[in-house]
Scaffold this motif. Structure first.
Motif, PDB file in Angstrom:
ATOM      1  N   LEU A 107       1.178  -2.960  19.391  1.00 61.33           N
ATOM      2  CA  LEU A 107       0.412  -2.395  18.279  1.00 61.33           C
ATOM      3  C   LEU A 107       0.996  -1.046  17.861  1.00 61.33           C
ATOM      4  O   LEU A 107       1.171  -0.779  16.661  1.00 61.33           O
ATOM      5  CB  LEU A 107      -1.053  -2.232  18.695  1.00 61.33           C
ATOM      6  CG  LEU A 107      -2.000  -1.590  17.677  1.00 61.33           C
ATOM      7  CD1 LEU A 107      -2.094  -2.445  16.415  1.00 61.33           C
ATOM      8  CD2 LEU A 107      -3.387  -1.392  18.288  1.00 61.33           C
ATOM      9  N   ALA A 108       1.334  -0.204  18.832  1.00 57.46           N
ATOM     10  CA  ALA A 108       1.880   1.124  18.525  1.00 57.46           C
ATOM     11  C   ALA A 108       3.225   1.022  17.814  1.00 57.46           C
ATOM     12  O   ALA A 108       3.479   1.728  16.832  1.00 57.46           O
ATOM     13  CB  ALA A 108       2.014   1.934  19.815  1.00 57.46           C
ATOM     14  N   GLU A 109       4.109   0.155  18.294  1.00 58.74           N
ATOM     15  CA  GLU A 109       5.430   0.054  17.674  1.00 58.74           C
ATOM     16  C   GLU A 109       5.342  -0.546  16.279  1.00 58.74           C
ATOM     17  O   GLU A 109       6.101  -0.170  15.379  1.00 58.74           O
ATOM     18  CB  GLU A 109       6.365  -0.787  18.543  1.00 58.74           C
ATOM     19  CG  GLU A 109       6.061  -2.269  18.577  1.00 58.74           C
ATOM     20  CD  GLU A 109       7.100  -3.075  19.345  1.00 58.74           C
ATOM     21  OE1 GLU A 109       7.692  -3.973  18.707  1.00 58.74           O
ATOM     22  OE2 GLU A 109       7.302  -2.837  20.540  1.00 58.74           O
ATOM     23  N   THR A 110       4.405  -1.474  16.070  1.00 59.38           N
ATOM     24  CA  THR A 110       4.256  -2.087  14.748  1.00 59.38           C
ATOM     25  C   THR A 110       3.773  -1.071  13.730  1.00 59.38           C
ATOM     26  O   THR A 110       4.258  -1.021  12.590  1.00 59.38           O
ATOM     27  CB  THR A 110       3.282  -3.275  14.820  1.00 59.38           C
ATOM     28  OG1 THR A 110       3.756  -4.221  15.784  1.00 59.38           O
ATOM     29  CG2 THR A 110       3.165  -3.966  13.469  1.00 59.38           C
ATOM     30  N   SER A 223      -3.175  -9.880  13.285  1.00 60.68           N
ATOM     31  CA  SER A 223      -4.585 -10.126  12.979  1.00 60.68           C
ATOM     32  C   SER A 223      -5.402  -8.844  13.074  1.00 60.68           C
ATOM     33  O   SER A 223      -6.370  -8.661  12.336  1.00 60.68           O
ATOM     34  CB  SER A 223      -5.152 -11.184  13.928  1.00 60.68           C
ATOM     35  OG  SER A 223      -5.171 -10.714  15.269  1.00 60.68           O
ATOM     36  N   ILE A 224      -5.007  -7.918  13.975  1.00 63.93           N
ATOM     37  CA  ILE A 224      -5.716  -6.643  14.102  1.00 63.93           C
ATOM     38  C   ILE A 224      -5.473  -5.764  12.881  1.00 63.93           C
ATOM     39  O   ILE A 224      -6.398  -5.176  12.318  1.00 63.93           O
ATOM     40  CB  ILE A 224      -5.270  -5.903  15.382  1.00 63.93           C
ATOM     41  CG1 ILE A 224      -5.757  -6.652  16.628  1.00 63.93           C
ATOM     42  CG2 ILE A 224      -5.816  -4.468  15.394  1.00 63.93           C
ATOM     43  CD1 ILE A 224      -5.210  -6.088  17.919  1.00 63.93           C
ATOM     44  N   LEU A 225      -4.220  -5.686  12.453  1.00 62.65           N
ATOM     45  CA  LEU A 225      -3.868  -4.797  11.357  1.00 62.65           C
ATOM     46  C   LEU A 225      -4.150  -5.383   9.986  1.00 62.65           C
ATOM     47  O   LEU A 225      -4.405  -4.642   9.027  1.00 62.65           O
ATOM     48  CB  LEU A 225      -2.378  -4.423  11.447  1.00 62.65           C
ATOM     49  CG  LEU A 225      -1.940  -3.680  12.710  1.00 62.65           C
ATOM     50  CD1 LEU A 225      -0.445  -3.400  12.660  1.00 62.65           C
ATOM     51  CD2 LEU A 225      -2.725  -2.395  12.886  1.00 62.65           C
ATOM     52  N   HIS A 226      -4.081  -6.704   9.883  1.00 57.98           N
ATOM     53  CA  HIS A 226      -4.242  -7.339   8.568  1.00 57.98           C
ATOM     54  C   HIS A 226      -5.301  -8.429   8.634  1.00 57.98           C
ATOM     55  O   HIS A 226      -5.170  -9.465   7.983  1.00 57.98           O
ATOM     56  CB  HIS A 226      -2.919  -7.933   8.093  1.00 57.98           C
ATOM     57  CG  HIS A 226      -1.789  -6.964   8.085  1.00 57.98           C
ATOM     58  ND1 HIS A 226      -1.665  -5.956   7.157  1.00 57.98           N
ATOM     59  CD2 HIS A 226      -0.720  -6.820   8.927  1.00 57.98           C
ATOM     60  CE1 HIS A 226      -0.572  -5.247   7.408  1.00 57.98           C
ATOM     61  NE2 HIS A 226       0.013  -5.754   8.470  1.00 57.98           N
ATOM     62  N   SER A 230      -7.218 -10.382   2.285  1.00 49.84           N
ATOM     63  CA  SER A 230      -7.489 -10.328   0.849  1.00 49.84           C
ATOM     64  C   SER A 230      -7.586  -8.893   0.351  1.00 49.84           C
ATOM     65  O   SER A 230      -7.201  -8.572  -0.758  1.00 49.84           O
ATOM     66  CB  SER A 230      -8.802 -11.064   0.540  1.00 49.84           C
ATOM     67  OG  SER A 230      -9.874 -10.474   1.266  1.00 49.84           O
ATOM     68  N   ALA A 231      -8.079  -7.991   1.228  1.00 57.55           N
ATOM     69  CA  ALA A 231      -8.223  -6.599   0.815  1.00 57.55           C
ATOM     70  C   ALA A 231      -6.974  -5.786   1.112  1.00 57.55           C
ATOM     71  O   ALA A 231      -6.600  -4.889   0.357  1.00 57.55           O
ATOM     72  CB  ALA A 231      -9.424  -5.965   1.518  1.00 57.55           C
ATOM     73  N   SER A 232      -6.319  -6.099   2.229  1.00 55.70           N
ATOM     74  CA  SER A 232      -5.180  -5.276   2.639  1.00 55.70           C
ATOM     75  C   SER A 232      -3.867  -5.707   2.010  1.00 55.70           C
ATOM     76  O   SER A 232      -2.919  -4.932   1.975  1.00 55.70           O
ATOM     77  CB  SER A 232      -5.035  -5.322   4.169  1.00 55.70           C
ATOM     78  OG  SER A 232      -4.826  -6.650   4.596  1.00 55.70           O
ATOM     79  N   ALA A 233      -3.785  -6.950   1.526  1.00 56.95           N
ATOM     80  CA  ALA A 233      -2.517  -7.441   0.992  1.00 56.95           C
ATOM     81  C   ALA A 233      -2.088  -6.669  -0.246  1.00 56.95           C
ATOM     82  O   ALA A 233      -0.910  -6.435  -0.472  1.00 56.95           O
ATOM     83  CB  ALA A 233      -2.627  -8.933   0.671  1.00 56.95           C
ATOM     84  N   SER A 234      -3.087  -6.235  -1.072  1.00 56.40           N
ATOM     85  CA  SER A 234      -2.762  -5.536  -2.306  1.00 56.40           C
ATOM     86  C   SER A 234      -2.736  -4.024  -2.130  1.00 56.40           C
ATOM     87  O   SER A 234      -2.386  -3.298  -3.062  1.00 56.40           O
ATOM     88  CB  SER A 234      -3.797  -5.896  -3.387  1.00 56.40           C
ATOM     89  OG  SER A 234      -5.102  -5.551  -2.959  1.00 56.40           O
ATOM     90  N   ALA A 235      -3.091  -3.533  -0.938  1.00 53.78           N
ATOM     91  CA  ALA A 235      -3.129  -2.090  -0.713  1.00 53.78           C
ATOM     92  C   ALA A 235      -1.721  -1.530  -0.557  1.00 53.78           C
ATOM     93  O   ALA A 235      -0.820  -2.194  -0.079  1.00 53.78           O
ATOM     94  CB  ALA A 235      -3.955  -1.762   0.529  1.00 53.78           C
TER      95      ALA A 235
END
Length: 270
Positions: A107-110, A223-226, A230-235
């Motif tokens: 998670l940290a490296e990503t 899955s944790i980050l995204h 639907s909301a994060s894809a366009s951010a």
């Protein structure tokens, strides 16, 4: 290391513990540099040691981190913070399943390698200017990275399965079986010089089928980050990173992962 956002950290904030960091490779008794990969040791409750084993710069030169070194640094510091948050001792920590041990570091490296995060710390060594978008995106893990990871893991799992008998197989049998396993997730034909012991696949075979846990970690991190795609894809990348670095998200990671008491598996299997 103090608990809470860096902007709010003060002498009055709760102390998680201490991280001892060696950036450069230490020398052995013969004066040779340590050739081990970066690693982190859980010394005792509240104390972790990180050895990055990076090559020292030349005389009169400054150390410049490449993307792989940034990724390794974030990964090992993720391990260190996980160790500081763990409520048990070193044996209890290493008793955790591999996919739990590697999830905080992955998670940290990503997060560190995401474009929005890189814009906050990466800069030209002389001018301090932000790296161009093309250079930032060249450091990202694209579909090809995950496809090769899946191929390598599939080769390792297949060769460790009961379907392949290493005791009676010849070198040609090993190559033929590996090519068949690799080919399952490849849109192109394997090169005639392909060997299952080369590149990443050889590392996975040497470490065993448990290396599949790393692939699971990448899936879970996504899955944790995204999770709400639907909301994060366009951010925008900067907006996404602000969400990851806010106290609410950090609190969720603490409560659901870092502070959570997972059952161990090694001692229980004896």
């Amino acid at each position: 290391v103090r608990d809470g956002p860096a902007s709010l950290a003060s002498a009055s904030s709760q102390k998680l513990g201490y991280v001892y960091l060696d950036v450069y490779a230490r020398q052995d008794i013969f004066g040779r540099a340590n050739s081990m990969p970066p690693n982190t040791l859980y010394l005792c409750r509240g104390h972790a040691y990180v050895s990055l084993n990076f090559a020292e710069p030349g005389y009169g030169q400054n150390k410049l981190f490449n993307p792989e070194e940034v990724e390794a640094t974030a990964h090992e510091l993720g391990h260190a913070v996980h160790m500081l948050c763990h409520k048990g001792g070193p044996q209890d920590f290493h008793d955790l399943p591999l996919d739990v041990l590697e999830l905080p570091s992955t998670l940290a490296e990503t997060i560190a390698m995401s474009p929005g995060a890189m814009a906050q710390y990466a800069g030209h060594w002389s001018s301090g200017a932000l790296p161009p978008d093309g250079l930032v995106h060249s450091c990202q893990r694209d579909l090809s990275f995950y496809l090769r990871y899946l191929q390598s893991a599939h080769v390792s799992l297949g060769l460790h399965s009961e379907a392949f008998d290493p005791h009676s197989a010849t070198a040609e049998d090993l190559r033929r079986a590996s090519v068949a396993l690799w080919q399952r997730y490849s849109p192109i034909t394997a090169h005639p010089a392909f060997t299952p012991l080369g590149e990443d696949a050889g590392v996975y075979i040497g470490q065993g089928s448990t290396h599949i846990a790393y692939l699971l970690c990448y899936v879970r991190v996504d899955s944790i980050l995204h999770g709400k795609s639907s909301a994060s894809a366009s951010a925008r990348p900067t907006e996404t990173v602000k969400k990851w670095l806010n106290p609410q998200f950090a609190g969720q990671v603490r409560s659901q992962l870092l502070d959570r008491d997972f059952p161990g598996e090694r001692l229980a299997s004896l």
